[in-house]
Design a protein around this motif. Structure first.
Motif, short mmCIF file in Angstrom:
data_model
loop_
_atom_site.label_atom_id
_atom_site.label_comp_id
_atom_site.label_asym_id
_atom_site.label_seq_id
_atom_site.Cartn_x
_atom_site.Cartn_y
_atom_site.Cartn_z
N VAL A 108 103.68 -85.37 -3.16
CA VAL A 108 104.43 -84.82 -4.28
C VAL A 108 104.45 -83.30 -4.18
O VAL A 108 103.39 -82.65 -4.18
N LEU A 109 105.63 -82.75 -4.07
CA LEU A 109 105.81 -81.30 -4.09
C LEU A 109 106.41 -80.95 -5.45
O LEU A 109 107.58 -81.24 -5.72
N LEU A 110 105.61 -80.37 -6.31
CA LEU A 110 106.03 -80.13 -7.69
C LEU A 110 105.90 -78.66 -8.04
O LEU A 110 104.81 -78.08 -7.99
N ALA A 111 107.02 -78.04 -8.41
CA ALA A 111 107.04 -76.66 -8.88
C ALA A 111 107.13 -76.67 -10.40
O ALA A 111 107.97 -77.36 -10.97
N VAL A 112 106.24 -75.93 -11.02
CA VAL A 112 106.13 -75.93 -12.49
C VAL A 112 106.46 -74.54 -13.03
O VAL A 112 106.03 -73.52 -12.49
N LYS A 113 107.23 -74.54 -14.11
CA LYS A 113 107.53 -73.29 -14.83
C LYS A 113 107.25 -73.54 -16.31
O LYS A 113 107.98 -74.27 -16.97
N ASP A 114 106.16 -72.95 -16.81
CA ASP A 114 105.86 -73.10 -18.22
C ASP A 114 106.25 -71.83 -18.98
O ASP A 114 107.01 -71.01 -18.46
N GLN A 115 105.70 -71.65 -20.17
CA GLN A 115 106.12 -70.50 -20.98
C GLN A 115 105.69 -69.17 -20.39
O GLN A 115 106.28 -68.13 -20.70
N LYS A 116 104.66 -69.18 -19.53
CA LYS A 116 104.10 -67.91 -19.06
C LYS A 116 104.09 -67.73 -17.55
O LYS A 116 103.96 -66.61 -17.06
N ARG A 117 104.21 -68.79 -16.78
CA ARG A 117 103.98 -68.65 -15.34
C ARG A 117 104.74 -69.69 -14.55
O ARG A 117 105.29 -70.63 -15.11
N ARG A 118 104.74 -69.49 -13.23
CA ARG A 118 105.30 -70.45 -12.29
C ARG A 118 104.24 -70.74 -11.23
O ARG A 118 103.54 -69.83 -10.80
N PHE A 119 104.13 -72.00 -10.84
CA PHE A 119 103.18 -72.35 -9.78
C PHE A 119 103.60 -73.67 -9.16
O PHE A 119 104.39 -74.43 -9.71
N THR A 174 108.13 -88.03 0.83
CA THR A 174 107.96 -86.91 -0.09
C THR A 174 108.84 -87.08 -1.32
O THR A 174 110.00 -87.43 -1.23
N LEU A 175 108.24 -86.82 -2.46
CA LEU A 175 108.94 -86.73 -3.73
C LEU A 175 108.89 -85.27 -4.16
O LEU A 175 107.80 -84.71 -4.32
N ALA A 176 110.04 -84.65 -4.29
CA ALA A 176 110.09 -83.24 -4.68
C ALA A 176 110.61 -83.12 -6.10
O ALA A 176 111.52 -83.85 -6.51
N GLY A 177 110.02 -82.21 -6.85
CA GLY A 177 110.45 -82.07 -8.23
C GLY A 177 110.18 -80.70 -8.80
O GLY A 177 109.36 -79.94 -8.29
N THR A 178 110.90 -80.40 -9.86
CA THR A 178 110.65 -79.20 -10.65
C THR A 178 110.41 -79.63 -12.08
O THR A 178 111.03 -80.58 -12.58
N LEU A 179 109.50 -78.93 -12.73
CA LEU A 179 109.12 -79.25 -14.11
C LEU A 179 109.16 -77.94 -14.89
O LEU A 179 108.37 -77.03 -14.60
N ALA A 180 110.09 -77.84 -15.82
CA ALA A 180 110.27 -76.60 -16.57
C ALA A 180 110.18 -76.86 -18.07
O ALA A 180 110.81 -77.80 -18.58
N TRP A 181 109.40 -76.02 -18.76
CA TRP A 181 109.30 -76.16 -20.21
C TRP A 181 110.55 -75.61 -20.87
O TRP A 181 111.08 -74.56 -20.48
N SER A 182 111.05 -76.31 -21.89
CA SER A 182 112.24 -75.87 -22.61
C SER A 182 111.99 -75.96 -24.11
O SER A 182 111.76 -77.06 -24.64
#
Length: 271
Positions: free
Chosen positions: A138-149, A214-222
Motif C-alpha cells: 500500500v502506497l498511501l499519501a496523506v494530507k491532513d489539516q497541518k501536514r503531508r506524509f 500495489t494499491l496506491a491511494g491518496t487520503l485528504a482531509w476535507s
C-alpha cells in the motif's frame, strides 16, 4: 460514495503464484462471531454473523451480502454449519456477579464444508477465491489539516492508520505491507508523485516492499466533506481501475480500499 472504473496506464504487476495449500483453504471455511452466552437465541444470531463473514472472506466480495437471495440463505444460516464450538472470552476470570455464565461473552467458531458452502456462492453469482491471496503493498499519501506524509511501516506520523489498514484487510484474508521510510525517500514518494501514479516507480516499490501487487491511494482531509476523501488505484487482469470515497473516517476509507482490491483480485467484481 462515488465509484468509477477508468482506463489508466498499467500501474502495477500482479503475481499470484500457484494453488493455496490445504491449511490456507481451511481457514477460508472458518469464521467466528462474538455472542453473549451459549444459549440458542444468541447462537442463531452468531450463525448469521458467521455466514456473512465466511461468504465475504471466501469470495473476496463484500457485495455478496447485497445479492438477491442472500436474505433467504441468512434466515437458515445455522443449517449450513458443519460444526461449531465456543471460546469463553473471559476464560480464567472468575464469575463475579449474579449473571453467571449465561451472559458471559463467547467467541462462536463456525466451520463449514466446501461441499456445502461453494454451492451457496454459486447461487449468489460468486465463486470461491482459493488461489493464494497476494500480498498488497500500500502506497498511501496523506494530507491532513497541518501536514503531508507518506504512510511508512517505520514512520511515526500515524500508527493508528497502519493498524486500521491491517484491520481492514483481516476480514478479507488479505495481507498488507507498507514501504519503510528508506523506500519512500529512495522512491521520491510524496503526495504529488503518488497521485500522479508513476507506473515504473510503483512497480519497483512493490518489489522492494516484498509485495505482489500495489494499491496506491491518496487520503485528504476535507472540512467541506466533513471527513476524508480517498482516491485509490489498482490494476488487475490487464485493466486499471480507480475508485473514490468521500466524507468518511479513515477506517471506512481503508475498508473501501481493501474491499475494492479484493473484488478485483478475486475476479468477482470491480470496485
Amino acid at each position: 460514495m462515488t465509484k468509477s472504473q477508468v482506463l489508466l496506464p498499467m500501474l502495477f504487476a500482479v503475481s499470484l503464484g500457484g494453488a493455496a495449500n490445504a491449511a490456507d483453504i481451511g481457514r477460508l471455511y472458518l469464521s467466528d462471531a462474538i455472542v453473549t452466552g451459549t444459549g440458542e437465541v444468541n447462537r442463531q444470531i452468531g450463525f448469521r454473523a458467521c455466514l456473512s463473514e465466511v461468504l465475504v472472506k471466501l469470495s473476496g466480495d463484500p457485495t455478496i451480502l447485497d445479492a438477491p437471495g442472500f436474505a433467504a440463505l441468512e434466515a437458515e444460516a445455522g443449517s449450513f454449519v458443519s460444526s461449531f464450538s465456543y471460546r469463553d472470552r473471559l476464560e480464567g476470570v472468575p464469575i463475579h456477579d449474579e449473571q453467571g455464565t449465561h451472559d458471559r461473552p463467547h467467541d462462536l467458531i463456525c466451520r463449514y464444508d466446501p461441499a456445502t458452502l461453494d454451492p451457496l456462492l454459486a447461487k449468489l453469482g460468486r465463486k470461491p477465491w482459493l488461489e493464494p491471496r497476494p500480498v498488497i503493498t500500500v502506497l498511501l499519501a496523506v494530507k491532513d489539516q497541518k501536514r503531508r506524509f507518506v504512510l511508512a511501516s517505520d514512520g511515526d506520523e500515524s500508527p493508528y492508520m497502519a493498524d486500521s489498514l491491517r484491520a481492514a484487510a483481516a476480514p478479507l484474508a488479505l495481507s498488507v505491507i507498507l514501504p519503510d521510510r528508506a523506500a519512500v525517500a529512495g522512491g521520491a514518494l510524496d503526495f504529488a508523485a503518488i497521485s500522479q501514479a508513476n507506473p515504473e516507480k510503483f512497480a519497483r516499490l512493490a518489489v522492494l516492499g516484498k509485495g505482489d501487487v500495489t494499491l496506491a491511494g491518496t487520503l485528504a482531509w476535507s472540512d467541506q466533506a466533513r471527513g476524508w476523501i480517498a482516491n485509490w488505484r489498482m490494476a488487475s487482469n490487464g485493466k486499471s481501475h480507480a475508485w473514490q470515497i468521500s466524507g468518511v473516517s479513515f477506517d471506512d476509507a481503508f475498508r473501501n480500499a481493501l474491499r475494492g482490491a479484493a473484488r478485483l483480485l478475486s475476479g468477482n467484481g470491480s470496485p
